[in-house]
Motif scaffolding. Structure first.
Motif: not given
Length: 186
Positions: A67, A89-90, A93-94, A110, A112, A138, A141-142, A144-145
């Motif tokens: 990603h 960006n989020v 990711t979702h 991912f 970042s 970012k 997102s990190e 969340t991942w």
């Protein structure tokens, strides 16, 4: 490879193809930029990475997700449009995580940003005098991942590239830091 038509992503696509991998690249339009000569060698899927249904189709049958796609401009834009940049960006990711939940677990890499300060958390980033929507997005997102990886049991690698630039990059006054400095020095 999300972001496969972009600066770093196009090099990754080329490297994967050179190793004999079957590569799938999501695109929003027929803008293949650096990959236009290789278009027949990879599978491309037109769609929107913010759409969970599209992401489910995108990741079905793949062995690895890279990603790299991002809503990204320059530091000034990230500050003046912080909420929008973070949100986009989020959302990607979702949607990708939703897609992965609907399929079998596969490893995810991912990409970042090295602009996330060490020992920093999302709360301190959100309390900064100037919010950088790209960096905060970012960081969120990190997180969340990481949670998705633990919850859904897939391997995760988070990469924070530092000072990347080179051929195919945008060298202009409003580009990334190093290319912008080179442009200004010229």
């Amino acid at each position: 490879v999300t972001g496969g038509t972009g600066f770093i992503g196009s090099f990754l696509v080329e490297a994967l193809l050179a190793r004999g991998a079957k590569v799938r690249v999501p695109v929003r339009s027929e803008n293949f930029r650096a990959l236009s000569g290789l278009q027949s060698k990879f599978e491309w899927m037109e769609g929107d990475l913010r759409d969970s249904t599209y992401c489910t189709e995108l990741v079905t049958g793949v062995d690895h997700v890279f990603h790299l796609a991002a809503c990204r401009r320059n530091a000034e834009y990230h500050a003046t449009h912080a909420s929008q940049v973070l949100h986009e960006n989020v959302r990607m990711t979702h949607a990708l995580i939703d897609g992965l939940r609907a399929t079998r677990p596969v490893p995810v890499t991912f990409f970042s940003t090295a602009n996330i300060p060490p020992q920093s958390d999302v709360l301190s980033l959100s309390k900064a005098a100037t919010i950088d929507g790209y960096v905060l997005g970012k960081a969120l997102s990190e997180l969340t991942w990481f949670i998705a990886s633990r919850t859904h049991h897939f391997p995760l690698l988070i990469i924070r590239p530092v000072g990347t630039y080179g051929p195919r990059d945008t060298f202009s006054a409003d580009s990334n830091v190093i290319p912008a400095l080179m442009y200004k020095a010229k």
